[in-house]
Write a protein that holds these residues in place. Structure first.
Motif, PDB file in Angstrom:
ATOM      1  N   VAL A  27       0.803  -1.224   0.000  1.00  0.00           N
ATOM      2  CA  VAL A  27       0.000   0.000   0.000  1.00  0.00           C
ATOM      3  C   VAL A  27       0.839   1.280   0.000  1.00  0.00           C
ATOM      4  CG1 VAL A  27      -1.726   1.316   1.288  1.00  0.00           C
ATOM      5  CG2 VAL A  27      -2.022  -1.131   0.956  1.00  0.00           C
ATOM      6  N   PRO A  28       1.848   1.444   0.857  1.00  0.00           N
ATOM      7  CA  PRO A  28       2.567   2.726   0.867  1.00  0.00           C
ATOM      8  C   PRO A  28       3.202   3.072  -0.485  1.00  0.00           C
ATOM      9  CG  PRO A  28       3.110   1.469   2.832  1.00  0.00           C
ATOM     10  CD  PRO A  28       2.334   0.550   1.933  1.00  0.00           C
ATOM     11  N   VAL A  29       3.879   2.116  -1.098  1.00  0.00           N
ATOM     12  CA  VAL A  29       4.553   2.377  -2.378  1.00  0.00           C
ATOM     13  C   VAL A  29       3.534   2.629  -3.483  1.00  0.00           C
ATOM     14  CG1 VAL A  29       6.015   1.347  -4.164  1.00  0.00           C
ATOM     15  CG2 VAL A  29       6.594   1.062  -1.761  1.00  0.00           C
ATOM     16  N   ASN A  30       2.507   1.773  -3.568  1.00  0.00           N
ATOM     17  CA  ASN A  30       1.507   1.930  -4.620  1.00  0.00           C
ATOM     18  C   ASN A  30       0.688   3.204  -4.432  1.00  0.00           C
ATOM     19  OD1 ASN A  30       2.226  -0.445  -6.017  1.00  0.00           O
ATOM     20  ND2 ASN A  30       1.072  -1.673  -4.564  1.00  0.00           N
ATOM     21  N   ALA A  31       0.352   3.529  -3.198  1.00  0.00           N
ATOM     22  CA  ALA A  31      -0.398   4.765  -2.925  1.00  0.00           C
ATOM     23  C   ALA A  31       0.439   5.989  -3.275  1.00  0.00           C
ATOM     24  CB  ALA A  31      -0.841   4.813  -1.464  1.00  0.00           C
ATOM     25  N   ALA A  32       1.720   5.949  -2.964  1.00  0.00           N
ATOM     26  CA  ALA A  32       2.594   7.081  -3.300  1.00  0.00           C
ATOM     27  C   ALA A  32       2.681   7.265  -4.810  1.00  0.00           C
ATOM     28  CB  ALA A  32       3.984   6.864  -2.706  1.00  0.00           C
ATOM     29  N   PHE A  33       2.771   6.168  -5.554  1.00  0.00           N
ATOM     30  CA  PHE A  33       2.848   6.266  -7.014  1.00  0.00           C
ATOM     31  C   PHE A  33       1.559   6.858  -7.588  1.00  0.00           C
ATOM     32  CE2 PHE A  33       3.269   5.007 -11.397  1.00  0.00           C
ATOM     33  CZ  PHE A  33       4.642   5.053 -11.628  1.00  0.00           C
ATOM     34  N   VAL A  34       0.410   6.362  -7.125  1.00  0.00           N
ATOM     35  CA  VAL A  34      -0.879   6.882  -7.608  1.00  0.00           C
ATOM     36  C   VAL A  34      -1.054   8.348  -7.200  1.00  0.00           C
ATOM     37  CG1 VAL A  34      -3.393   6.645  -7.398  1.00  0.00           C
ATOM     38  CG2 VAL A  34      -1.973   4.618  -7.709  1.00  0.00           C
ATOM     39  N   ALA A  35      -0.652   8.705  -5.973  1.00  0.00           N
ATOM     40  CA  ALA A  35      -0.739  10.101  -5.534  1.00  0.00           C
ATOM     41  C   ALA A  35       0.130  10.995  -6.419  1.00  0.00           C
ATOM     42  CB  ALA A  35      -0.314  10.227  -4.072  1.00  0.00           C
ATOM     43  N   GLY A  36       1.296  10.498  -6.792  1.00  0.00           N
ATOM     44  CA  GLY A  36       2.163  11.256  -7.694  1.00  0.00           C
ATOM     45  C   GLY A  36       1.503  11.496  -9.042  1.00  0.00           C
ATOM     46  N   LEU A  37       0.803  10.501  -9.543  1.00  0.00           N
ATOM     47  CA  LEU A  37       0.081  10.672 -10.812  1.00  0.00           C
ATOM     48  C   LEU A  37      -1.015  11.724 -10.688  1.00  0.00           C
ATOM     49  CD1 LEU A  37      -0.383   6.959 -11.952  1.00  0.00           C
ATOM     50  CD2 LEU A  37       1.142   8.656 -12.953  1.00  0.00           C
ATOM     51  N   LEU A  38      -1.747  11.653  -9.580  1.00  0.00           N
ATOM     52  CA  LEU A  38      -2.856  12.588  -9.381  1.00  0.00           C
ATOM     53  C   LEU A  38      -2.375  14.016  -9.124  1.00  0.00           C
ATOM     54  CD1 LEU A  38      -5.196  10.320  -7.215  1.00  0.00           C
ATOM     55  CD2 LEU A  38      -5.402  10.861  -9.654  1.00  0.00           C
ATOM     56  N   CYS A  39      -1.168  14.157  -8.605  1.00  0.00           N
ATOM     57  CA  CYS A  39      -0.626  15.488  -8.330  1.00  0.00           C
ATOM     58  C   CYS A  39       0.002  16.142  -9.564  1.00  0.00           C
ATOM     59  CB  CYS A  39       0.417  15.408  -7.213  1.00  0.00           C
ATOM     60  SG  CYS A  39      -0.320  15.077  -5.611  1.00  0.00           S
ATOM     61  N   GLY A  40       0.098  15.413 -10.647  1.00  0.00           N
ATOM     62  CA  GLY A  40       0.708  15.955 -11.865  1.00  0.00           C
ATOM     63  C   GLY A  40       0.142  17.294 -12.308  1.00  0.00           C
ATOM     64  N   PRO A  41      -1.175  17.434 -12.408  1.00  0.00           N
ATOM     65  CA  PRO A  41      -1.732  18.729 -12.817  1.00  0.00           C
ATOM     66  C   PRO A  41      -1.416  19.857 -11.838  1.00  0.00           C
ATOM     67  CG  PRO A  41      -3.348  17.001 -13.118  1.00  0.00           C
ATOM     68  CD  PRO A  41      -2.204  16.396 -12.373  1.00  0.00           C
ATOM     69  N   VAL A  42      -1.355  19.543 -10.549  1.00  0.00           N
ATOM     70  CA  VAL A  42      -1.037  20.557  -9.546  1.00  0.00           C
ATOM     71  C   VAL A  42       0.403  21.047  -9.728  1.00  0.00           C
ATOM     72  CG1 VAL A  42      -0.839  21.003  -7.063  1.00  0.00           C
ATOM     73  CG2 VAL A  42      -2.705  19.572  -7.936  1.00  0.00           C
ATOM     74  N   VAL A  43       1.313  20.115  -9.982  1.00  0.00           N
ATOM     75  CA  VAL A  43       2.713  20.485 -10.233  1.00  0.00           C
ATOM     76  C   VAL A  43       2.806  21.306 -11.521  1.00  0.00           C
ATOM     77  CG1 VAL A  43       5.013  19.571 -10.745  1.00  0.00           C
ATOM     78  CG2 VAL A  43       3.621  18.515  -8.961  1.00  0.00           C
ATOM     79  N   TYR A  44       2.067  20.903 -12.542  1.00  0.00           N
ATOM     80  CA  TYR A  44       2.047  21.649 -13.805  1.00  0.00           C
ATOM     81  C   TYR A  44       1.618  23.094 -13.557  1.00  0.00           C
ATOM     82  CZ  TYR A  44       1.005  22.771 -18.687  1.00  0.00           C
ATOM     83  OH  TYR A  44       0.975  23.353 -19.937  1.00  0.00           O
ATOM     84  N   ARG A  45       0.565  23.252 -12.773  1.00  0.00           N
ATOM     85  CA  ARG A  45       0.086  24.614 -12.483  1.00  0.00           C
ATOM     86  C   ARG A  45       1.128  25.417 -11.716  1.00  0.00           C
ATOM     87  NH1 ARG A  45      -5.485  27.097 -10.083  1.00  0.00           N
ATOM     88  NH2 ARG A  45      -4.684  29.197 -10.127  1.00  0.00           N
ATOM     89  N   ALA A  46       1.814  24.770 -10.776  1.00  0.00           N
ATOM     90  CA  ALA A  46       2.844  25.462 -10.003  1.00  0.00           C
ATOM     91  C   ALA A  46       3.990  25.922 -10.903  1.00  0.00           C
ATOM     92  CB  ALA A  46       3.376  24.558  -8.893  1.00  0.00           C
ATOM     93  N   VAL A  47       4.325  25.120 -11.901  1.00  0.00           N
ATOM     94  CA  VAL A  47       5.451  25.452 -12.784  1.00  0.00           C
ATOM     95  C   VAL A  47       5.043  26.467 -13.850  1.00  0.00           C
ATOM     96  CG1 VAL A  47       7.042  24.512 -14.519  1.00  0.00           C
ATOM     97  CG2 VAL A  47       6.637  23.268 -12.386  1.00  0.00           C
ATOM     98  N   PHE A  48       3.870  26.248 -14.478  1.00  0.00           N
ATOM     99  CA  PHE A  48       3.480  27.067 -15.625  1.00  0.00           C
ATOM    100  C   PHE A  48       2.435  28.133 -15.313  1.00  0.00           C
ATOM    101  CE2 PHE A  48       4.999  23.050 -17.474  1.00  0.00           C
ATOM    102  CZ  PHE A  48       6.017  23.546 -18.264  1.00  0.00           C
TER     103      PHE A  48
END
Length: 136
Positions: free
Chosen positions: A44-65
């Motif tokens: 769970v910890p590793v898989n949840a972290a990977f999925v959370a990273g995928l879901l945070c992609g748009p947030v990171v995009y907004r922070a950068v651009f």
């Protein structure tokens, strides 16, 4: 940034994350497998972290651009749902999805992944042809 800069950066990040997951954890970065293991309560910890990273992609995009990534959906919700179900069925039938076979499997020269990716691409080409013929 050039027209292909964002795609290049995204591809590099996908490759880096897939390589790190394989080297550090011994796991292939196939999204269907990761989500499947997460839903079964496995690693769970590793898989949840990977999925959370995928879901945070748009947030990171907004922070950068400074803006949300642009996404335009031009098809009906029913067609989207049908497509999602077919992709889910196909990834189970093919023992993996495009990320696992296409990103990691091809890099490892896996014959099974080569056949799977050829099948994915062939089916996509046929589907686009059919949808364009229907839409005309």
């Amino acid at each position: 940034m050039t027209a292909y800069g964002a795609s290049l950066a995204g591809g590099l990040l996908i490759g880096l994350s897939a390589a790190l997951l394989l080297v550090l954890n011994g796991r292939v970065a196939g999204i269907s497998g990761i989500v499947g293991r997460l839903s079964q309560g496995i690693q769970v910890p590793v898989n949840a972290a990977f999925v959370a990273g995928l879901l945070c992609g748009p947030v990171v995009y907004r922070a950068v651009f400074g803006q949300w990534p642009e996404a335009t959906i031009t098809t009906s919700p029913a067609l989207l749902i049908a497509g999602g179900l077919l992709v889910g069925f196909g990834s189970r039938m093919g023992s993996g999805c495009t990320s696992g076979h296409g990103v990691v499997g091809l890099a490892r020269l896996s014959p099974r992944s080569m056949v799977a990716v050829a099948t994915f691409l062939g089916a996509a080409i046929v589907t686009v042809g059919i949808m364009r013929a229907i839409g005309s």
